[in-house]
Scaffold this active site. Structure first.
Site, mmCIF file in Angstrom:
data_model
loop_
_atom_site.group_PDB
_atom_site.id
_atom_site.type_symbol
_atom_site.label_atom_id
_atom_site.label_comp_id
_atom_site.label_asym_id
_atom_site.label_seq_id
_atom_site.Cartn_x
_atom_site.Cartn_y
_atom_site.Cartn_z
ATOM 1 N N SER A 129 1.358 2.312 4.476
ATOM 2 C CA SER A 129 1.434 2.513 3.033
ATOM 3 C C SER A 129 0.240 3.306 2.530
ATOM 4 O O SER A 129 -0.875 3.147 3.002
ATOM 5 C CB SER A 129 1.478 1.167 2.302
ATOM 6 O OG SER A 129 1.526 1.372 0.900
ATOM 7 N N LYS A 184 5.588 -5.129 5.139
ATOM 8 C CA LYS A 184 5.642 -3.849 4.423
ATOM 9 C C LYS A 184 6.778 -3.861 3.399
ATOM 10 O O LYS A 184 6.640 -3.328 2.286
ATOM 11 C CB LYS A 184 5.831 -2.700 5.413
ATOM 12 C CG LYS A 184 6.040 -1.311 4.787
ATOM 13 C CD LYS A 184 4.884 -0.919 3.873
ATOM 14 C CE LYS A 184 4.827 0.569 3.581
ATOM 15 N NZ LYS A 184 6.017 1.146 2.986
ATOM 16 N N HIS A 187 5.598 -5.789 0.490
ATOM 17 C CA HIS A 187 4.665 -4.897 -0.224
ATOM 18 C C HIS A 187 5.437 -3.965 -1.144
ATOM 19 O O HIS A 187 5.096 -3.787 -2.319
ATOM 20 C CB HIS A 187 3.848 -4.102 0.795
ATOM 21 C CG HIS A 187 3.160 -2.887 0.237
ATOM 22 N ND1 HIS A 187 3.836 -1.705 -0.044
ATOM 23 C CD2 HIS A 187 1.871 -2.654 -0.095
ATOM 24 C CE1 HIS A 187 2.990 -0.822 -0.531
ATOM 25 N NE2 HIS A 187 1.799 -1.364 -0.568
ATOM 26 N N ASN A 188 6.490 -3.341 -0.620
ATOM 27 C CA ASN A 188 7.255 -2.393 -1.425
ATOM 28 C C ASN A 188 7.989 -3.079 -2.567
ATOM 29 O O ASN A 188 8.122 -2.520 -3.657
ATOM 30 C CB ASN A 188 8.244 -1.628 -0.540
ATOM 31 C CG ASN A 188 7.568 -0.552 0.291
ATOM 32 O OD1 ASN A 188 6.371 -0.626 0.569
ATOM 33 N ND2 ASN A 188 8.319 0.443 0.698
ATOM 34 N N GLU A 191 5.514 -3.621 -5.139
ATOM 35 C CA GLU A 191 5.276 -2.296 -5.732
ATOM 36 C C GLU A 191 6.330 -1.984 -6.796
ATOM 37 O O GLU A 191 5.999 -1.505 -7.888
ATOM 38 C CB GLU A 191 5.313 -1.246 -4.626
ATOM 39 C CG GLU A 191 5.138 0.187 -5.060
ATOM 40 C CD GLU A 191 5.346 1.144 -3.887
ATOM 41 O OE1 GLU A 191 6.141 2.095 -4.028
ATOM 42 O OE2 GLU A 191 4.731 0.937 -2.829
#
Length: 484
Positions: A129, A184, A187-188, A191
């Site tokens: 990222s 991940k 995380h997205n 986000e």
């Protein structure tokens, strides 16, 4: 000729920038691209004069690598990853490593890890990222897969990743199989939530408070030197302050339809599968979906009534403080929900996730990097078994300090007809989570009434199930029970 430390397949911008990053840290890198002219262009362009080797075939690429060979794929997620794995495997030897650095769905990474290991090889699926700039200067890296592969790639990954202010690498081993890509994905999803919350704040500033782009830019500049200090607040400041050469404020002419690549949707689906209430991230995904039906919204705006709102006449500075606290409290909820999902997935998949370490990995390089993540790391360092961030004393104080402002902002948005799906859902989640008794007793009665699904009682031990013959018809037969 000396052998390369690692090979990379896929010369889009992310791939090229990662190669240049690796080379700048003293590693020799070999590269290959299916369109081999891109290899020549790169070697004769950005890579000229550097310790970067170009290959025109996969066998040539593999032949350039030192053992154990490390081949990193930076290709489009999905079928291309499987295709390249099949092309690379015949040229590797036991102990060699295949690395997928794309945005793969974590079940695919679990499957690929098992498949590649069955061939005597090792596999890593890693989240990367930070976008193009992060790839070049230091991304956040979240590796998982075959644990035996980690010592071989650790020196490279921890050299090229972002570092905290204390010099700690924003990269550490996450766990087996698809753990790296799962983290991940979360995380997205976070986000997605962060971006949507900022957009709702922007709309309230613009439509509700009548602020100019310059005034909003100034507000975000101020917020970026506070507890909201983060990459996304920083770039929002820059966007609102940007003018083209002709003086045009570009943000105002961008069409209001948002795209998505699917990782936010994957997070929401994973939450539904795990029975975890990621309400905020789900609303962020749906907000993008709603933005996409632009023509319908334009037509509806001419037909559907809303409140007639006079220009804001209250204390603008005071309301901005409320807005800031509402955004901060909602951000806490977003991360609390994301960590709940990771905890559920870790239990289901047998992953030993280091939750404080994950916050550290996100502390620099990645899109959601912020000062706030340091507080999360401290919370999990203090209590690795923390069930919800909101139960940590620091975040409990944040909620206590913010809730009056949070409620004012949501109430104002309702009165003014300004949509705030993520910020309002964050408040609803907070109120639901702190509620000792929810109305699910009535819901269970309804289920038992129409489907004989049975229910538990407050005056009996958990696990004992009861059925009421609500209508006097149908006898005493009940449905088999299951726990959701």
């Amino acid at each position: 000729m000396s052998k390369a430390d690692i090979g990379l397949i896929g010369l889009a911008v992310m791939g090229e920038n990662l190669i240049l990053n690796m080379e700048s840290k003293g590693f020799t890198v070999a590269c290959y691209n299916r369109t081999t002219s891109k290899v020549d262009d790169f070697i004769n362009g950005r890579a000229k004069g550097k310790q970067i080797l170009g290959a025109h075939s996969i066998p040539e690429l593999v032949g350039m690598l030192a053992r154990p060979r490390k081949v990193m794929l930076m290709v489009k997620a999905g079928k291309p990853v499987d295709e390249f794995i099949e092309q690379v495997i015949p040229h590797l030897e036991p102990g060699d490593i295949i690395i997928d650095g794309g945005n793969s769905h974590y079940p695919d990474t679990t499957r690929r890890t098992q498949y590649v290991e069955s061939k005597g090889l090792l596999y890593i699926g890693t989240g990367v990222s930070g976008g193009e700039e992060g790839a070049l200067t230091g991304p956040s890296i979240m590796p998982g897969g075959s644990p035996a592969a980690w010592p071989a790639v650790k020196p490279i990954f921890q050299a090229i990743c972002a570092k905290t202010d204390k010099g700690e690498p924003c990269c550490e081993w996450v766990g087996e199989n698809g753990a790296g890509h799962f983290v991940k994905m979360v995380h997205n999803g976070i986000e997605y939530g962060d971006m949507q919350m900022i957009c709702e704040t922007y709309q309230m500033m613009k439509q509700g408070l009548g602020m100019t782009n310059k005034e909003m830019c100034d507000a975000f500049t101020d917020w970026n030197s506070s507890e909201l200090d983060s990459y996304l607040i920083e770039i929002t400041r820059d966007i609102l302050g940007y003018k083209a050469e002709n003086g045009e404020e570009v943000v105002d002419v961008i069409l209001d339809t948002a795209g998505q690549k699917g990782t936010g949707k994957w997070t929401a689906i994973a939450a539904l599968d795990a029975g975890m209430p990621l309400t905020l991230i789900g609303e962020a995904v749906f907000a993008r979906c709603l933005s996409a039906i632009k023509d319908e919204r334009v037509a509806a705006s001419q037909v559907l009534p809303g409140p007639k709102v006079a220009p804001f006449t209250g204390n603008k500075a005071a309301f901005l403080k409320n807005l800031k606290l509402a955004l901060y409290a909602s951000k806490v909820v977003s991360y609390a929900q994301g960590y709940q999902l990771m905890r559920a997935a870790a239990k289901e998949n047998g992953w030993n996730l280091n939750y404080g370490g994950i916050a550290l990995m996100w502390r620099g390089g990645c899109i959601i990097r912020s000062v706030f993540l340091g507080k999360i790391k401290k919370a999990f360092d203090k209590d690795p078994g923390l069930v919800n961030l909101l139960m940590d004393p620091f975040f409990t104080k944040v909620a206590k300090k913010s809730q009056t402002s949070w409620r004012r902002v949501v109430a104002t948005s309702v009165k003014m007809g300004i949509p705030m799906p993520t910020i309002s859902s964050a408040l609803s989640y907070y109120d639901g989570y702190r509620c000792a008794r929810l109305p699910a007793n009535l819901l269970q009665a309804q289920r038992d009434y129409f489907g004989a699904h049975t229910y538990e009682r407050v005056d009996k031990p958990r696990g004992e199930w009861f059925h009421t013959n609500w209508t006097g018809r149908g006898g005493t037969t009940a449905a088999s029970t299951y726990i959701v």
